[in-house]
Enzyme design. Structure first.
Site, short mmCIF file in Angstrom:
data_model
loop_
_atom_site.label_atom_id
_atom_site.label_comp_id
_atom_site.label_asym_id
_atom_site.label_seq_id
_atom_site.Cartn_x
_atom_site.Cartn_y
_atom_site.Cartn_z
CD GLU A 228 3.12 3.82 5.21
OE1 GLU A 228 4.31 3.66 5.57
OE2 GLU A 228 2.32 2.88 5.10
CD GLU B 247 4.50 -2.16 9.58
OE1 GLU B 247 3.56 -1.35 9.60
OE2 GLU B 247 5.53 -1.96 8.91
N GLY C 51 0.82 -1.21 0.00
CA GLY C 51 0.00 0.00 0.00
C GLY C 51 0.85 1.25 0.00
CB ALA C 52 2.04 3.56 1.75
CG HIS D 161 6.03 3.30 9.93
ND1 HIS D 161 6.25 2.38 10.93
CD2 HIS D 161 5.17 2.71 9.06
CE1 HIS D 161 5.53 1.29 10.67
NE2 HIS D 161 4.86 1.47 9.55
CD GLU E 31 7.72 1.81 7.11
OE1 GLU E 31 6.88 1.54 6.23
OE2 GLU E 31 8.14 0.98 7.93
CG ASN E 32 11.00 4.40 1.34
OD1 ASN E 32 11.49 3.33 1.64
ND2 ASN E 32 10.07 4.54 0.39
#
Ligand SMILES: [Zn+2]
Length: 869
Positions: free
Chosen positions: A312, A334, A275-276, A315, A278-279
Site C-alpha cells: 500500500e 498493482e 485486503g487494503a 502506491h 491505498e487512499n
C-alpha cells in the site's frame, strides 16, 4: 460459448472532456444512527470549449438543487438527467457556457448501506457491548460516484477541500490533516471538521472515516504516522506502525522523492471487502491485514501484514502520485506495488528470504492462471465499470509483478531504479500509459525495453521453451524454441511469439548465470563453452523469466542427483517441479511419472520447494476426491511428508530460520488434510491441553489443530468450536475457527455451517471464505454448490465484483466431468453474473481440463497408487 465477457447492453463511453473539474469543496454528513448521509459539493470547472451540457458520474444518489454559474457570475438551473445504467448525471443548460471557468453546485443524499462500497456503514460492538456503526469509504475502482457526483475517472484529477460532520466523541479522518474544527450550529453533540486542501489527485483514492478508534503514532522523516485500531487494541497496531516508519524513508531513497503528504494514517476497518486500499494519506485495511498480536498472530499472518503495508505504501508514489490514465493500465499500479512490496519486505526482514517466497507465492500461481485460454493480457481493454473489478486478479497483480521482476533482472538494479526515478519525476501529479514507463526505462538503460515488454504485456499467456542439446567436445549446443504454453497442451492457433530473455546455469556454478541471450525468433541455437561431459545445463536459473522449460528426458536425468543432493539451488528445484507438473496437466507427461519424481524429494527441507510440491498434489485432489483412489493417494502423500515432519517436530526451536517456522505448520496442515491419524491425535491433544490451560497451542498450529478436532469430532466438537468463535476477540482467530468448520465430516452440520456463513455472526467479507471451506470438504462440495444455486440472488446482491467472482470460481472449478461443465454453463446462462464472466469461463475451462486429465491418467494412476500401499 454463450457467456460473453463483453456484456452490457449500453455501449460504454468515457466522460466528455469539454468540461473538467479543477477543485471540489465536498461536505459530507453521515448519520450513524439514521444510517443515511447527506452532503453538498461545489465544483470549480474548466470549460474547454463552448458547451450546453455537463456530464459527470453519479450512482444511487438523490441529487437536488443543481446550479451552474459561469465566469461572469450568471447562475442558471439546468435540467438534470440521471442515468442508472450509465451511472451519469447530465445537466442540460439553457444558456451555453463559454470556455473558461465555471462552477457547479449541488446537494445529494443516499442511504448508508452495508455494501462495502461508496460511503458505507460498518457494524462494531462498543466496549460496553452496544452495537454501533462507523462510516467508511471504498472508492476504487468506480464507487466515488456512489458518495458524491464527480468526474470519476483516474485521469480527471483535481484538488479537494473535504469537510466532515461527525459526532463530538468520534474520530473523523480524511486524506489530509485537520485544518480547523467548529461546533455544528444548534447541535452541540456534533462538530464540523475541515481538512486541508489535497494535492491534485484522482477520485478513487479519496477517503473518509467516522467512528470510534484508538491510535498509536510516531514520526518518520517529518511525517506523522498513525495506526488506528478498534478501541482497546492500540498496541496491535505496533507492528504495522514500525513497518510503516521504516518503509517511508526506504521508499524515499528508492523512488528518489519524499512521501508527498504531511501525514499518513493506516486504519483497520471492521467491514472491508478487499485486503487494503491505498487512499492517499488514509490507507484502509481489513483488520486481519494490519492487526498483529504478539501471541495470537501466526508467523505467516505477521509476514503478510508487513507485505500489505509495503504494497500500500508503494502506491503512495506509484498509483497516487503518478496514476494510470485508464483502468487498462491497472496492472502498472498493482504489478509494480506487488514488486515493490517484496523489495521493502526484503529490506525490513532479510531473514524472511522473501524473494524466494516470491516464486511460490506469486510466480507459480501466475503461470498456472495464464496458461488458460480464458486468461487475458496484462494490458486489458476495459470499458464498462463492471469489467474493472474483475481485472483485480492474479494476472494484474502476480503476472504484473513477475514481468517487472524479469525486467528488473534484465536491466540490472541501478538502471532500473534510475528509470523509475525518471518516470516518477517526469509524471508526478499526472497520468501515464504503460509506454511512458518503458520510455523512461529505455532512456535510463539504453536497452530495447518497449520491444521486449510489449510482447509480455499485450499478449495473453507466455511461452514454453523446448530445449535439446548436442555436444562438440567441451562445447554444448543448446537449441531452444518457443510456443505458447497452454494448460490443455494443444497447439495455439494464434502463433504468438515473445521476446524471451533466456539465461543459463550449469553444474560448475549452479547459482550463477553463465550466459544470457534474447530469444526473439521461433528457434535459436546457443553455444556454451567449457562444459564438462558430466555437467548439466539448466535454463532460467532462479526462476526469473516468466516462461516454462521443457527438457528432453536425458537432460532431466542429469538433474536427478543435483536435486537429491540439493546442489541445485532451491528455486531451480522448485521450477523444475512446477514445469514438470504443468506438462502432466497438459498430457505431455504422466501423473504417475510426476508422483515417482516427487518421491526423490523426501529429504527436501526448503519451504518453497515443499510449497510447490504440495500445491501440485493439492491440484490432484479434486480429480481424485470422488474416486476409489482418494485413500491410496492420501497414503502416498503421508508417506512423502513423513521424513520432513519427523525432522521438524511440533515445536518451534530456538534459532531456527523463518522459512523453517513457516514450513512446520504447512506440513502439519497437509498431514491433517491427508488424514494422518497420529497427526490428528497429537493436534487434538495439543488443542485440549491449550483449552484446559495445561499447555499452549502456538498460533501457527491453530488452524490445523481446529481442523483436526473437527475432522475427528461430531456435534459436541462443532458446538464447542462455535462457542470459541463467539468468544474470540480477534478477527484472525475467528477466521481460523470459521474456516475450520467446513472440516466436520457430517452433511447435516455442513449445511448449518453454510447457514452460519450467511448469518449476522460472520462479517460479510469473511462468509465467502467460510463457504469455500465447506466446498473444499469432499462431503460439502455438492452441498455448497446447491446452496449457492438456491441463494444466488442474495449472494449476487451482497457481493458484486471480486468476492463474487472468487466465490463462483472456487465452488465450481473442482468438478471433473463434461456433464458438470454443461450444468455450470447452463446455470450462468440463466443467471448472468456481471463482473464475474471471466472467472466463470476460467472455471469451465478448468472443469474440462480436469475431465480430460482424469480420463487420460485414471487407469495408470489407480494401478500405481495401489502398488504404493
Ligand atoms: Zn494495490
Amino acid at each position: 460459448m454463450r457467456i460473453d465477457v463483453m456484456t452490457g447492453s449500453v455501449e460504454f463511453q468515457r466522460l466528455p472532456k469539454t468540461v473538467v473539474p479543477r477543485h471540489y469543496a465536498l461536505y459530507l454528513h453521515p448519520d450513524l444512527v439514521g444510517l443515511t448521509f447527506t452532503g453538498h459539493v461545489i465544483c470549480d470547472l474548466e470549460v474547454k470549449s463552448q458547451c450546453s451540457t455537463i456530464v459527470c458520474n453519479s450512482a444511487e444518489l438523490e441529487v437536488t438543487d443543481v446550479t451552474v454559474t459561469d465566469a461572469n457570475g450568471v447562475t442558471q438551473r439546468p435540467t438534470v438527467e440521471l442515468s442508472a445504467e450509465l451511472e451519469t448525471l447530465t445537466c442540460r443548460l439553457q444558456q451555453p457556457l463559454a470556455p473558461g471557468a465555471a462552477q457547479m453546485r449541488l446537494k445529494f443524499a443516499a442511504p448508508l448501506t452495508d455494501k462495502m462500497r461508496g460511503l458505507y456503514r460498518c457494524k462494531y460492538t462498543s466496549p460496553c457491548g452496544e452495537e454501533r456503526f462507523a462510516a467508511a469509504t471504498q472508492f476504487e475502482a468506480t464507487d466515488a460516484r456512489r458518495c458524491f457526483p464527480c468526474w470519476d475517472e483516474p485521469a480527471l484529477k483535481a484538488t479537494f477541500d473535504i469537510t466532515l460532520v461527525a459526532p463530538r466523541d468520534r474520530v473523523a479522518l480524511s486524506n489530509m490533516p485537520v485544518s480547523r474544527e467548529e461546533e455544528y450550529p444548534r447541535r452541540p453533540e456534533l462538530r464540523v471538521v475541515h481538512f486541508a486542501t489535497t494535492p491534485i489527485m484522482s477520485t478513487y483514492i479519496i477517503a473518509c472515516v467516522v467512528g470510534e478508534f484508538d491510535h498509536i503514532e510516531t514520526t518518520s522523516d517529518n511525517v506523522c504516522i498513525r495506526v488506528y485500531t478498534p478501541l482497546g487494541k492500540g498496541e496491535m497496531g505496533r507492528f504495522a506502525l514500525d513497518c510503516a516508519a521504516k518503509i517511508l524513508p526506504y521508499y524515499k531513497g528508492y523512488f528518489g522523492s519524499a512521501y508527498p503528504l504531511p501525514k499518513l494514517d493506516l486504519i483497520a476497518i471492521p467491514d472491508f471487502a478487499s485486503g487494503a486500499m491505498e487512499n492517499w494519506g488514509l490507507v484502509t485495511f481489513r483488520e486481519t491485514c494490519i492487526l498483529v498480536d504478539p501471541v495470537n498472530t501466526s508467523t505467516a499472518r505477521r509476514q503478510f501484514c508487513a507485505q500489505v503495508v509495503g504494497h500500500e505504501l508503494a502506491h503512495m508514489w506509484f498509483g497516487n502520485l503518478v496514476t494510470m490514465e485508464w483502468w487498462t493500465h491497472l496492472w502498472l499500479n498493482e504489478g509494480y506495488a506487488e514488486f515493490a512490496m517484496y523489495l521493502s519486505t526484503d529490506y525490513l526482514f532479510p531473514h524472511y528470504k522473501i524473494w524466494m517466497q516470491f516464486v511460490s507465492e506469486c510466480y507459480m500461481g501466475a503461470l498456472a492462471t495464464d496458461s488458460l485460454r480464458t486468461s487475458h493480457p496484462i494490458e486489458v481493454p476495459v470499458s464498462n465499470p463492471s469489467e474493472v473489478d474483475e481485472i483485480f486478479d492474479g494476472i494484474s497483480y502476480d503476472k504484473g509483478a513477475c514481468v517487472i521482476r524479469m525486467l528488473h533482472e534484465f536491466l540490472g538494479h541501478e538502471a532500473f531504479k534510475r528509470g523509475m526515478n525518471l518516470y516518477l519525476k517526469r509524471h508526478q501529479f499526472g497520468n501515464t500509459f504503460t509506454e511512458d514507463l518503458w520510455a523512461a526505462l529505455e532512456e535510463s538503460s539504453g536497452r530495447p525495453v518497449r520491444d521486449v515488454m510489449s510482447t509480455w504485456t499485450r499478449q495473453t499467456g507466455y511461452p514454453v521453451v523446448r530445449v535439446s542439446e548436442r555436444r562438440e567436445g567441451t562445447t554444448r549446443i543448446i537449441t531452444a524454441s518457443q510456443r505458447r504454453c497452454l494448460a490443455d497442451g494443444k497447439p495455439d492457433a494464434d502463433d504468438q511469439m515473445w521476446m524471451v530473455p533466456l539465461s543459463f546455469s550449469s553444474s560448475q556454478s549452479p547459482s550463477e548465470t553463465i550466459h544470457k541471450v534474447i530469444l526473439s525468433e521461433r528457434t535459436t541455437e546457443v553455444r556454451l563453452e567449457n562444459i564438462g561431459p558430466d555437467d548439466w545445463v539448466k535454463l532460467n536459473p532462479g526462476a526469473v523469466g516468466f516462461y516454462r522449460v521443457q527438457y528432453p528426458p536425458e537432460m532431466l536425468e542429469q538433474f536427478k542427483s543435483a536435486i537429491a543432493t540439493k546442489v541445485m539451488p532451491a528455486l531451480d528445484r522448485n521450477s523444475l517441479v512446477d514445469d514438470l507438473f504443468a506438462l502432466v496437466q497438459a498430457g505431455d507427461s504422466s501423473t504417475v511419472d510426476f508422483l515417482r519424481l516427487a518421491r526423490s524429494f523426501v529429504d527436501e527441507d526448503e519451504f518453497t520447494v515443499w510449497s510447490c510440491l504440495l500445491s501440485s498434489l493439492r491440484r490432484l485432489w479434486p480429480l481424485l476426491q470422488h474416486t476409489e483412489m482418494l485413500e491410496p493417494f492420501h497414503a502416498y502423500c503421508r508417506q512423502l511428508l513423513r521424513t520432513i515432519h519427523k525432522r521438524l517436530g511440533w515445536q518451534q526451536r530456538e534459532g531456527e530460520g523463518h522459512m523453517t517456522t513457516l514450513l512446520r505448520p504447512m506440513v502439519i496442515a497437509h498431514l491433517v488434510s491427508f488424514n494422518d491419524q497420529p497427526t490428528l491425535a497429537e493436534a487434538e491433544r495439543l488443542f485440549r491441553a491449550h483449552q484446559e490451560g495445561t499447555g499452549t497451542l502456538h498460533a501457527d498450529l491453530r488452524s490445523a489443530a481446529y481442523r483436526a478436532v473437527l475432522k475427528r469430532g461430531g456435534k459436541a466438537e462443532f458446538d464447542m468450536m462455535l462457542k470459541l468463535y463467539r468468544e474470540a476477540e480477534m478477527l484472525e482467530e475467528k477466521n481460523r475457527i470459521a474456516h475450520a468448520l467446513g472440516s466436520i465430516p457430517d452433511p447435516e452440520l455442513l449445511t448449518s455451517v453454510l447457514e452460519f456463513a450467511l448469518s449476522d455472526e460472520v462479517r460479510a467479507q469473511e462468509s465467502v471464505f467460510v463457504m469455500i471451506s465447506v466446498s473444499a470438504n469432499r462431503l460439502g462440495h455438492e452441498l455448497t454448490w446447491d446452496f449457492y444455486k438456491r441463494n444466488c440472488q442474495i449472494l449476487c446482491d451482497r457481493y458484486k465484483g471480486r468476492l463474487l467472482a472468487q466465490l463462483v470460481k472456487s465452488l465450481t472449478e473442482d468438478f471433473t466431468t463434461e456433464e458438470r461443465a454443461l450444468e455450470v454453463e447452463q446455470f450462468f446462462v440463466e443467471h448472468p453474473h456481471p463482473g464475474a464472466e471471466r472467472s466463470i469461463l476460467q472455471s469451465l475451462e478448468t472443469i474440462r481440463l480436469n475431465a480430460a486429465w482424469l480420463q487420460r491418467d485414471r487407469q495408470a494412476l489407480s494401478e500405481y497408487l495401489a502398488q504404493c500401499q
